[in-house]
Design a protein around this motif. Sequence first.
Motif, PDB file in Angstrom:
ATOM      1  N   LEU A 198       0.823  -1.208   0.000  1.00 23.65           N
ATOM      2  CA  LEU A 198       0.000   0.000   0.000  1.00 23.65           C
ATOM      3  C   LEU A 198       0.859   1.260   0.000  1.00 23.65           C
ATOM      4  O   LEU A 198       0.474   2.275  -0.594  1.00 23.65           O
ATOM      5  CB  LEU A 198      -0.944  -0.013   1.207  1.00 23.65           C
ATOM      6  N   SER A 199       2.017   1.199   0.640  1.00 22.84           N
ATOM      7  CA  SER A 199       2.925   2.352   0.579  1.00 22.84           C
ATOM      8  C   SER A 199       3.495   2.494  -0.830  1.00 22.84           C
ATOM      9  O   SER A 199       3.691   3.615  -1.326  1.00 22.84           O
ATOM     10  CB  SER A 199       4.036   2.220   1.614  1.00 22.84           C
ATOM     11  N   PHE A 200       3.768   1.350  -1.502  1.00 25.53           N
ATOM     12  CA  PHE A 200       4.156   1.407  -2.919  1.00 25.53           C
ATOM     13  C   PHE A 200       3.044   2.090  -3.727  1.00 25.53           C
ATOM     14  O   PHE A 200       3.312   2.933  -4.593  1.00 25.53           O
ATOM     15  CB  PHE A 200       4.361  -0.003  -3.489  1.00 25.53           C
ATOM     16  N   TYR A 201       1.821   1.675  -3.454  1.00 28.34           N
ATOM     17  CA  TYR A 201       0.670   2.195  -4.206  1.00 28.34           C
ATOM     18  C   TYR A 201       0.547   3.709  -4.029  1.00 28.34           C
ATOM     19  O   TYR A 201       0.181   4.434  -4.951  1.00 28.34           O
ATOM     20  CB  TYR A 201      -0.595   1.496  -3.726  1.00 28.34           C
ATOM     21  N   ARG A 202       0.878   4.173  -2.839  1.00 28.45           N
ATOM     22  CA  ARG A 202       0.824   5.618  -2.573  1.00 28.45           C
ATOM     23  C   ARG A 202       2.008   6.366  -3.181  1.00 28.45           C
ATOM     24  O   ARG A 202       1.837   7.445  -3.775  1.00 28.45           O
ATOM     25  CB  ARG A 202       0.786   5.845  -1.056  1.00 28.45           C
ATOM     26  N   ASP A 203       3.219   5.792  -3.055  1.00 23.74           N
ATOM     27  CA  ASP A 203       4.438   6.536  -3.376  1.00 23.74           C
ATOM     28  C   ASP A 203       5.064   6.172  -4.724  1.00 23.74           C
ATOM     29  O   ASP A 203       5.898   6.916  -5.236  1.00 23.74           O
ATOM     30  CB  ASP A 203       5.482   6.313  -2.278  1.00 23.74           C
ATOM     31  N   ALA A 204       4.691   5.006  -5.278  1.00 28.81           N
ATOM     32  CA  ALA A 204       5.279   4.570  -6.556  1.00 28.81           C
ATOM     33  C   ALA A 204       4.170   4.075  -7.472  1.00 28.81           C
ATOM     34  O   ALA A 204       4.222   2.968  -8.007  1.00 28.81           O
ATOM     35  CB  ALA A 204       6.323   3.481  -6.321  1.00 28.81           C
ATOM     36  N   ARG A 205       3.193   4.931  -7.665  1.00 28.22           N
ATOM     37  CA  ARG A 205       1.979   4.531  -8.396  1.00 28.22           C
ATOM     38  C   ARG A 205       2.280   4.081  -9.821  1.00 28.22           C
ATOM     39  O   ARG A 205       1.535   3.279 -10.393  1.00 28.22           O
ATOM     40  CB  ARG A 205       1.000   5.709  -8.414  1.00 28.22           C
ATOM     41  N   ASP A 206       3.396   4.546 -10.384  1.00 32.58           N
ATOM     42  CA  ASP A 206       3.696   4.235 -11.774  1.00 32.58           C
ATOM     43  C   ASP A 206       4.056   2.772 -12.000  1.00 32.58           C
ATOM     44  O   ASP A 206       4.018   2.300 -13.141  1.00 32.58           O
ATOM     45  CB  ASP A 206       4.842   5.110 -12.272  1.00 32.58           C
ATOM     46  N   TYR A 262       4.872 -16.864  -0.633  1.00 29.16           N
ATOM     47  CA  TYR A 262       5.341 -16.799  -2.016  1.00 29.16           C
ATOM     48  C   TYR A 262       4.169 -16.610  -2.975  1.00 29.16           C
ATOM     49  O   TYR A 262       4.212 -15.794  -3.900  1.00 29.16           O
ATOM     50  CB  TYR A 262       6.083 -18.079  -2.394  1.00 29.16           C
ATOM     51  N   ASP A 263       3.116 -17.422  -2.779  1.00 29.73           N
ATOM     52  CA  ASP A 263       1.971 -17.352  -3.682  1.00 29.73           C
ATOM     53  C   ASP A 263       1.216 -16.036  -3.534  1.00 29.73           C
ATOM     54  O   ASP A 263       0.709 -15.484  -4.516  1.00 29.73           O
ATOM     55  CB  ASP A 263       1.022 -18.531  -3.438  1.00 29.73           C
ATOM     56  N   VAL A 264       1.136 -15.525  -2.311  1.00 30.88           N
ATOM     57  CA  VAL A 264       0.468 -14.245  -2.095  1.00 30.88           C
ATOM     58  C   VAL A 264       1.222 -13.126  -2.808  1.00 30.88           C
ATOM     59  O   VAL A 264       0.631 -12.299  -3.513  1.00 30.88           O
ATOM     60  CB  VAL A 264       0.342 -13.950  -0.587  1.00 30.88           C
ATOM     61  N   ILE A 265       2.538 -13.111  -2.648  1.00 35.83           N
ATOM     62  CA  ILE A 265       3.341 -12.074  -3.304  1.00 35.83           C
ATOM     63  C   ILE A 265       3.201 -12.164  -4.820  1.00 35.83           C
ATOM     64  O   ILE A 265       3.008 -11.142  -5.504  1.00 35.83           O
ATOM     65  CB  ILE A 265       4.817 -12.190  -2.883  1.00 35.83           C
ATOM     66  N   ASP A 266       3.291 -13.373  -5.356  1.00 36.60           N
ATOM     67  CA  ASP A 266       3.188 -13.513  -6.810  1.00 36.60           C
ATOM     68  C   ASP A 266       1.807 -13.125  -7.323  1.00 36.60           C
ATOM     69  O   ASP A 266       1.682 -12.595  -8.429  1.00 36.60           O
ATOM     70  CB  ASP A 266       3.524 -14.949  -7.224  1.00 36.60           C
ATOM     71  N   SER A 267       0.775 -13.391  -6.542  1.00 38.50           N
ATOM     72  CA  SER A 267      -0.561 -12.965  -6.960  1.00 38.50           C
ATOM     73  C   SER A 267      -0.656 -11.436  -6.969  1.00 38.50           C
ATOM     74  O   SER A 267      -1.274 -10.852  -7.867  1.00 38.50           O
ATOM     75  CB  SER A 267      -1.640 -13.573  -6.060  1.00 38.50           C
ATOM     76  N   TYR A 268      -0.021 -10.784  -5.999  1.00 44.28           N
ATOM     77  CA  TYR A 268      -0.003  -9.321  -5.996  1.00 44.28           C
ATOM     78  C   TYR A 268       0.744  -8.789  -7.222  1.00 44.28           C
ATOM     79  O   TYR A 268       0.299  -7.824  -7.860  1.00 44.28           O
ATOM     80  CB  TYR A 268       0.681  -8.792  -4.732  1.00 44.28           C
ATOM     81  N   LEU A 269       1.883  -9.412  -7.511  1.00 47.88           N
ATOM     82  CA  LEU A 269       2.635  -8.978  -8.693  1.00 47.88           C
ATOM     83  C   LEU A 269       1.782  -9.107  -9.947  1.00 47.88           C
ATOM     84  O   LEU A 269       1.706  -8.182 -10.769  1.00 47.88           O
ATOM     85  CB  LEU A 269       3.907  -9.813  -8.845  1.00 47.88           C
ATOM     86  N   TYR A 270       1.121 -10.260 -10.098  1.00 54.10           N
ATOM     87  CA  TYR A 270       0.375 -10.525 -11.332  1.00 54.10           C
ATOM     88  C   TYR A 270      -0.801  -9.570 -11.497  1.00 54.10           C
ATOM     89  O   TYR A 270      -0.999  -9.002 -12.585  1.00 54.10           O
ATOM     90  CB  TYR A 270      -0.128 -11.970 -11.344  1.00 54.10           C
ATOM     91  N   TYR A 271      -1.589  -9.399 -10.445  1.00 57.05           N
ATOM     92  CA  TYR A 271      -2.827  -8.628 -10.585  1.00 57.05           C
ATOM     93  C   TYR A 271      -2.627  -7.117 -10.433  1.00 57.05           C
ATOM     94  O   TYR A 271      -3.459  -6.342 -10.915  1.00 57.05           O
ATOM     95  CB  TYR A 271      -3.861  -9.101  -9.564  1.00 57.05           C
ATOM     96  N   LEU A 272      -1.544  -6.687  -9.774  1.00 56.76           N
ATOM     97  CA  LEU A 272      -1.407  -5.277  -9.445  1.00 56.76           C
ATOM     98  C   LEU A 272      -0.256  -4.568 -10.148  1.00 56.76           C
ATOM     99  O   LEU A 272      -0.373  -3.383 -10.481  1.00 56.76           O
ATOM    100  CB  LEU A 272      -1.212  -5.108  -7.928  1.00 56.76           C
ATOM    101  N   ILE A 273       0.864  -5.266 -10.365  1.00 51.01           N
ATOM    102  CA  ILE A 273       2.100  -4.620 -10.792  1.00 51.01           C
ATOM    103  C   ILE A 273       2.357  -4.877 -12.278  1.00 51.01           C
ATOM    104  O   ILE A 273       2.157  -5.979 -12.782  1.00 51.01           O
ATOM    105  CB  ILE A 273       3.297  -5.148  -9.971  1.00 51.01           C
ATOM    106  N   LYS A 274       2.828  -3.850 -12.975  1.00 57.80           N
ATOM    107  CA  LYS A 274       3.209  -4.016 -14.379  1.00 57.80           C
ATOM    108  C   LYS A 274       4.342  -5.034 -14.484  1.00 57.80           C
ATOM    109  O   LYS A 274       5.283  -5.008 -13.684  1.00 57.80           O
ATOM    110  CB  LYS A 274       3.654  -2.677 -14.958  1.00 57.80           C
ATOM    111  N   PRO A 275       4.282  -5.933 -15.469  1.00 56.53           N
ATOM    112  CA  PRO A 275       5.276  -7.027 -15.558  1.00 56.53           C
ATOM    113  C   PRO A 275       6.724  -6.551 -15.576  1.00 56.53           C
ATOM    114  O   PRO A 275       7.599  -7.236 -15.041  1.00 56.53           O
ATOM    115  CB  PRO A 275       4.904  -7.728 -16.871  1.00 56.53           C
ATOM    116  N   GLU A 276       6.986  -5.401 -16.164  1.00 58.22           N
ATOM    117  CA  GLU A 276       8.377  -4.940 -16.245  1.00 58.22           C
ATOM    118  C   GLU A 276       8.955  -4.564 -14.881  1.00 58.22           C
ATOM    119  O   GLU A 276      10.175  -4.368 -14.746  1.00 58.22           O
ATOM    120  CB  GLU A 276       8.491  -3.743 -17.198  1.00 58.22           C
ATOM    121  N   HIS A 277       8.095  -4.501 -13.853  1.00 57.54           N
ATOM    122  CA  HIS A 277       8.571  -4.159 -12.513  1.00 57.54           C
ATOM    123  C   HIS A 277       8.538  -5.349 -11.549  1.00 57.54           C
ATOM    124  O   HIS A 277       8.876  -5.184 -10.377  1.00 57.54           O
ATOM    125  CB  HIS A 277       7.732  -3.012 -11.940  1.00 57.54           C
ATOM    126  N   TRP A 278       8.122  -6.516 -12.019  1.00 56.97           N
ATOM    127  CA  TRP A 278       8.003  -7.669 -11.124  1.00 56.97           C
ATOM    128  C   TRP A 278       9.311  -7.977 -10.412  1.00 56.97           C
ATOM    129  O   TRP A 278       9.338  -8.173  -9.192  1.00 56.97           O
ATOM    130  CB  TRP A 278       7.560  -8.908 -11.910  1.00 56.97           C
TER     131      TRP A 278
END
Length: 298
Positions: free
Chosen positions: A20-28, A269-285
């Motif tokens: 959530l802090s990423f979402y606030r401070d690194a929205r890109d 591990y699975d929780v983090i990867d699910s966050y990466l997949y659904y929330l984060i652009k692939p180039e930042h995984w």
Amino acid sequence: MVSYTLPGMTEFSELNLLFLSFYRDARDIFFDDVEIESVYGGFPGSPLCGGRNNIGDPVWLSDVEKCLARYRDLGTACNVTFTNQFATADVIECDTYGQGILDMLDTVSPEPNLANGVILFSDAMNDFVRSAHPRLRRISSTTKQLESIEATNREINAFDRVVLNYNFTHDEQAISAIDHREKLEVMVNEYCTLGCPFRLDHYRATSECQLKGVPCDFRCRHKPAPQVWGFLNGLIEGDVFLKNDQVRHYANDLGVGSFKIVGRGLSRYDVIDSYLYYLIKPEHWYEVRDYLIHRDYL
């Protein structure tokens, strides 16, 4: 926008607060069309908990307040899982700790138009929240396993939000027949096998054990679908998972209001990867994963 609620309000609190802090401070680094609306989970020690066991000594209500406040300060609502099937009026009355949690939910709210909520099962819990805490969102739990669209529509008209029976996840025709789909919440990565005949038994056993304050030792006898370890290495192919293009179709074309990432009781591990997949652009995984590794979150 695709609106998400995250799992593990207490179980994965540090991880969630970091994202959530990423979402606030690194929205890109996030997809442009996603938002994180809320988190869900339970506090240990209350017999009102369900879905998953929350066994253990109750935490101080001052610590409950601090937890809720940390999420509030990041603009995120908290939904407590008081989904015990056997939460009668007597159980609720005797659980002063659970009532204290509800009081805190009501007090520590992000903002007027983003209220904290209660995910619930029993009629008694619904009546109590509606009467004592009308500001809290009442969310009908997927543990009810509503088996028809007619039943889902009745629920939609009675609650602020309804979590869809996972068996309808890929039934686009059924979802299209649901009224007020803006009040619908769809689980994107349910790990249970489609049509599991023991799912209700599992939920019932969990509720019974929570009342007794003992861990649930239920063992599902249903043969699961073959799954490769790891979210991105195979679990994403689960028969009731939604991929990103399907999530956006549901949000943009069918008007589904929100989506839930499943993760309570699962591997970090699975929780983090699910966050990466659904929330984060692939180039930042990889950079996000590397950061988490150095922060000892993996």
